[in-house]
Design an enzyme around this catalytic site. Structure first.
Site, short mmCIF file in Angstrom:
data_model
loop_
_atom_site.label_atom_id
_atom_site.label_comp_id
_atom_site.label_asym_id
_atom_site.label_seq_id
_atom_site.Cartn_x
_atom_site.Cartn_y
_atom_site.Cartn_z
N ASP A 230 118.87 101.54 -20.98
CA ASP A 230 119.30 101.81 -19.50
C ASP A 230 118.35 101.24 -18.37
OD1 ASP A 230 120.53 102.57 -17.48
OD2 ASP A 230 119.31 104.97 -17.71
N GLU B 291 119.68 96.58 -19.42
CA GLU B 291 120.32 96.98 -18.53
C GLU B 291 119.02 96.79 -17.32
OE1 GLU B 291 121.93 99.04 -14.72
OE2 GLU B 291 120.36 99.77 -16.12
C1 OTU Z 1 121.43 102.59 -14.23
O1 OTU Z 1 121.36 101.95 -12.98
C2 OTU Z 1 122.91 103.29 -14.34
O2 OTU Z 1 123.10 102.75 -14.26
C3 OTU Z 1 122.79 104.15 -13.63
O3 OTU Z 1 124.26 104.62 -13.55
C4 OTU Z 1 122.22 105.08 -12.99
O4 OTU Z 1 122.29 105.84 -12.07
C5 OTU Z 1 120.75 104.96 -13.45
O5 OTU Z 1 120.25 103.43 -13.64
C6 OTU Z 1 119.42 105.76 -13.46
O6 OTU Z 1 119.86 105.64 -14.85
O7 OTU Z 1 119.78 101.64 -9.56
O8 OTU Z 1 122.41 101.79 -9.38
O9 OTU Z 1 117.62 97.45 -12.69
O10 OTU Z 1 119.28 99.14 -10.95
O11 OTU Z 1 118.76 101.34 -13.80
C7 OTU Z 1 121.81 101.06 -10.24
C8 OTU Z 1 118.19 98.33 -13.20
C9 OTU Z 1 121.11 101.06 -11.16
C10 OTU Z 1 118.95 99.44 -12.08
C11 OTU Z 1 119.51 100.73 -12.82
C12 OTU Z 1 120.32 101.31 -12.31
#
Ligand code: OTU
Length: 675
Positions: free
Chosen positions: A296, A338
Site C-alpha cells: 500500500d 500500489e
Molecule cells: C492507498 O491509496 C489506498 O488504496 C487508500 O484506500 C488509502 O486511503 C491510502 O493508500 C492510504 O493508506 O492516495 O487515493 O500512489 O495514491 O497509496 C488513493 C499511491 C491514494 C497513492 C495511494 C493511495
C-alpha cells in the site's frame, strides 16, 4: 547497480561468517534437505539483498549486526513456514509465470461488505468459483483504529483480525480453503504508515527514543515548511498538508509526518529497525497463507527534500530487499505495487534495466484504467491508443493489474503530453471528465461524485461504481429499456477490454452484478466525510440470485462476464508473456490492439460508440492474422463484412484469431489436493 552476482571477498567473508554462525541453528531445527534449499536460495538472492541493504544502510556502524539480525528472522520464518506452503513454493519456482496465465482473474472485496465475516467468505467460495475467480484480494482486515480508519488503512494491530470479522485462525483456514479451490489470497501490507493509536506511535508519543525513531518528527516548522514547498497533498479536502502537530509528544510536542490523514503516521525507513518490523510482518502474512502482498502507498516510503517524496530511488532498493527476502523464505509469494503514479514512474515498480525481476511482480495499471473511462466518455479511441503506444512496454516476469474500479477514486492520470498530442487541452479534458462522470455534462449517462476537489489547483477525482459511471443507475431510474441495454453493453465492453489484455484482470466486488452507487455512507459518521464509500457497496445477495436469469439486468451482466472469463481462460493468447501492440484502427470510435504470442495473435476490437461502426477488413492482416478469422467471443462467427469492411455492433467487442488455429489451453481449474 550490480546486475550480475558479485561475491566480492568482503561479501563472501560476511556471507561465510553468517553461514558459520547460523548453520547450527538451521540444522537444529530443520531436516537437512530444507537447510540445503534455504542455502541455495540464499546464495542465489544474496547479492540482490546485500546490494540493497548496503546501499541503504551500509554507512552505519552496526551494518553487519543489522544484517545478521535480519538473517536470523529469515531463518526463523523459513523454519516456521508450514509444509504445504513449502510445497507451493517449489511448485511456483517451477512455474515462475504462474500468475501470468490466462485463468488468473482477480476479485476485490471488503470482507464485511461481501459476506459479513471470514467464515462468510468461506461460504461464498462457490460463488467466486462460478465467476471464475482465481485471486481474491480481501481489503484491509486487521485491527483498525477506533473512529474514522480510512477504510481500514489506519491499523493499530497488524496481526490481529478485526474481531467482528474473525480471528487469525479463521484467516488461515480461509487461505487453505481458497488454495484448495485454486484461489490465491491477496492481503494488504500497509507499510507506509500506522494509526496514531498503534503502540509504536503511542510509545513515540510518550517520548521513547526507540519508537521516536520509527517516525519522522520535528520540533519546529522549519523542515516541514521546507518539505511542503514541493510536496503535493493526497487528500487536500479533508486532510490538507503533510504534517500534523502532536501536542505533548516527547514532552514539548512535535510535528509528525502524516502524508494521508492526521491519524496515519508515516514510518521512517531510514531507520533499519522499521525494515525489520515490516519484514517480520511480511513473513507473518506469507506464513498464514497469503500468496500476494499488496504494498500500500509504496511510492511514499522514502522522503527527500526538494522532491515530491514519491518514487525516490531508495523505494526501489527497499522493494528489491523485500523481494529478495521473500524469494529465499517464501518464493510462492509475490508483491503487488500500489503506486498510482505516471507510467514512466510505474514501470520502475516492475523493474527496468538491472532491476528486472528484482522489483514487484504486479502493479496496478492506473493509467489504462483512467484512459478506458476517458474513451467511454468521448466514444473515441484516439487518446488511449496514443497513450498505449507511448507507455513503456513491460519486461519479462511481471504483469499489470488491469482494473476498472477499485475501492478508491479515479484520478485522470493520462499525461499532458499524450493529451496535447491528440489535440486536447489537458485541464479542459480533465474538467470535462469530471463534469461527465458527475453527470453535469449535458447528455452524460454517468452518475458519480467529485472527490477531493482542490480549489487551489482546480483538480478533482471521481468516485462511483462501474455500473453507475457506465450509465446503469440513470437508465434504471428513467426506466428506459434502450438506455439500460447500452449501460450493460458498456459494462461488458469495459470488462472485455481488461480481460482482453495481458496481466491480471481484477473485478471489483459488485461490478459483476451491476451494483450501483451506495449513498448510505453519508448517514454513518465514520464514513460520511469520505465519498469513496459511494463505490464500496454492500453485496446484494438478493440481486445475486438473479444471476442465472438472462432476462434480468444482473443476469445479463453476470453471464456476459463469465462468458468473457471462460473465453479468456480457454486461450493462451492473453498469457502475460506476449507482445502488446496498440493499433490505429482507422476509425476514431474503434479501439484496436493485438496480443502476439509464438503460437498466434489475437486482435481485440472495441466499438466505443452507441452506433454500429466499421473498420477496414485489412486491419486483421496488419495485426498479423491471415485469412479467415474467428471470434473467441461469439462462438466462432467472424464479424460480418460489407464492401471490405468489418461491421461492429454498437458498444461491442471482438477477440479475433486465425480461423484455422486452435490456440486452446488445456484448462486446469483446481490445484491438486494434497493428503
Ligand atoms: C492507498 O491509496 C489506498 O488504496 C487508500 O484506500 C488509502 O486511503 C491510502 O493508500 C492510504 O493508506 O492516495 O487515493 O500512489 O495514491 O497509496 C488513493 C499511491 C491514494 C497513492 C495511494 C493511495
Amino acid at each position: 547497480m550490480h546486475n550480475v552476482f558479485v561475491m566480492t571477498p568482503e561479501v563472501r567473508a560476511a556471507f561465510e561468517n553468517v553461514r558459520r554462525v547460523e548453520s547450527y541453528r538451521l540444522e537444529g531445527w530443520m531436516n537437512p534437505r530444507d537447510v540445503d534449499v534455504f542455502w541455495l536460495r540464499f546464495e542465489r538472492y544474496f547479492d540482490d539483498l546485500h546490494y540493497a541493504l548496503d546501499t541503504l544502510y551500509g554507512d552505519r556502524a552496526d551494518t553487519l549486526e543489522q544484517f545478521g539480525r535480519l538473517f536470523g528472522r529469515m531463518v526463523q520464518a523459513y523454519a516456521e513456514r508450514p509444509d504445504p506452503l513449502k510445497v507451493l513454493d517449489l511448485e511456483r519456482q517451477f512455474t515462475p509465470r504462474w500468475f501470468q496465465r490466462t485463468h488468473m482473474v482477480g476479485y476485490t472485496c471488503y470482507t464485511d461488505q461481501f459476506a459479513g465475516d471470514l467464515e462468510g467468505v468461506r461460504d461464498r467460495i462457490d460463488y467466486l468459483q462460478e465467476l471464475g475467480v482465481t485471486y481474491l484480494h480481501l481489503m484491509p482486515l486487521m485491527q483498525p483504529r477506533p473512529g474514522p480508519d480510512d477504510g481500514g488503512y489506519a491499523m493499530v494491530d497488524f496481526r490481529r483480525v478485526r474481531p467482528d470479522l474473525g480471528t487469525i485462525e479463521d484467516l488461515k483456514r480461509l487461505a487453505v480453503d481458497l488454495s484448495e479451490r485454486g484461489i490465491t489470497l491477496c492481503l494488504d501490507l500497509v507499510l507506509n504508515h500506522v494509526a496514531r493509536e498503534h503502540h509504536w506511535a503511542q510509545r513515540a508519543l510518550a517520548g521513547e527514543e526507540r519508537y521516536l525513531g520509527y517516525f519522522h518528527t520535528f520540533s519546529d516548522r522549519s523542515l516541514p515548511d521546507a518539505y511542503e514547498q514541493t510536496l503535493p497533498e493526497v487528500f487536500p479536502d479533508d486532510a490538507p498538508g503533510n504534517f500534523t502537530w502532536v501536542p505533548g509528544m516527547a514532552g514539548q510536542g512535535r510535528w509528525v509526518w502524516t502524508t494521508f490523514h492526521d491519524y496515519q503516521w508515516d514510518l521512517n525507513y531510514s531507520n533499519p529497525e522499521v525494515v525489520h518490523e515490516i519484514v517480520d510482518l511480511m513473513f507473518f502474512y506469507a506464513n498464514l497463507g497469503a500468496g500476494v502482498l499488496r504494498l500500500d502507498a509504496a511510492p511514499f516510503l522514502w522522503k527527500r527534500l526538494d522532491t515530491n517524496c514519491q518514487n525516490q530511488p531508495e523505494v526501489f532498493l527497499l522493494i528489491q530487499a523485500f523481494r529478495a527476502i521473500l524469494r529465499v523464505v517464501a518464493p510462492g509469494v509475490i508483491l503487488k505495487a500500489e503506486a498510482i503514479v505516471p507510467p514512466d514512474a510505474l514501470i520502475r515498480y516492475l523493474g527496468v534495466k538491472s532491476t528486472v525481476e528484482k522489483q514487484c511482480e504486479l502493479a496496478y495499471d492506473n493509467q489504462r484504467m483512467a484512459l478506458l473511462w476517458s474513451s467511454l466518455a468521448t466514444r473515441k479511441a484516439t487518446l488511449i491508443t496514443q497513450a498505449l503506444h507511448r507507455a513503456p512496454q513491460l519486461l519479462i516476469g511481471c504483469a499489470p493489474v488491469n482494473y476498472l474500479r477499485n475501492h478508491d477514486d479515479i484520478g485522470w492520470a493520462m499525461t499532458n503530453e499524450d493529451l496535447v498530442a491528440v489535440g486536447e487541452t489537458p485541464d479542459l479534458h480533465r474538467h470535462f471528465l469530471n463534469d461527465f462522470y458527475t453527470g453535469r455534462f449535458p447528455g452524460s449517462f454517468a452518475r458519480g461524485a467529485l472527490f477531493q476537489e482542490n480549489p487551489a489547483t482546480g483538480d478533482a477525482r471521481v468516485t462511483g461504481t462501474t455500473a453507475s459511471l457506465a450509465g446503469l443507475e440513470t437508465a434504471l431510474e428513467h426506466g428506459e429499456e434502450s438506455a439500460v441495454d447500452r449501460a450493460i453493453r458498456r459494462i461488458l465492453l469495459l470488462h472485455a477490454l481488461i480481460l482482453g489484455a495481458g496481466g491480471i484482470p481484477v473485478i471489483h466486488m459488485g461490478d459483476e452484478l451491476g451494483l450501483t452507487n451506495d449513498a448510505t455512507y453519508s448517514r454513518d459518521p465514520q464514513r460520511a466525510g469520505d465519498n469513496r464509500w459511494l463505490n464500496r457497496p454492500r453485496m446484494d445477495w438478493q440481486r445475486a440470485r438473479l444471476r442465472h436469469d438472462e432476462r434480468s439486468v444482473p443476469g445479463r451482466i453476470f453471464q456476459g462476464l463469465t462468458r468473457l472469463i471462460e473465453a479468456r481462460r480457454r486461450t493462451s493468447l492473453f498469457h502475460g508473456f506476449g507482445l502488446f501492440q496498440p493499433l490505429w484502427s482507422g476509425n476514431d470510435h474503434v479501439l484496436g490492439y493485438a496480443r502476439k504470442r509464438p503460437e498466434g495473435t489475437v486482435l481485440v476490437l472495441a466499438n466505443l460508440e452507441e452506433h454500429p461502426q466499421t473498420v477496414e477488413a485489412a486491419l486483421t492482416r496488419h495485426a498479423g492474422l491471415s485469412g479467415e478469422t474467428r471470434d473467441l467471443l461469439s462462438g466462432g462467427a467472424p464479424p460480418p463484412q460489407r464492401h471490405g469492411r468489418l461491421q461492429l455492433d454498437a458498444l461491442s467487442c471482438r477477440w479475433l484469431v486465425d480461423g484455422s488455429a486452435e490456440p486452446l489451453y488445456p484448462v486446469r481449474t483446481d490445484r491438486r489436493t494434497r493428503p
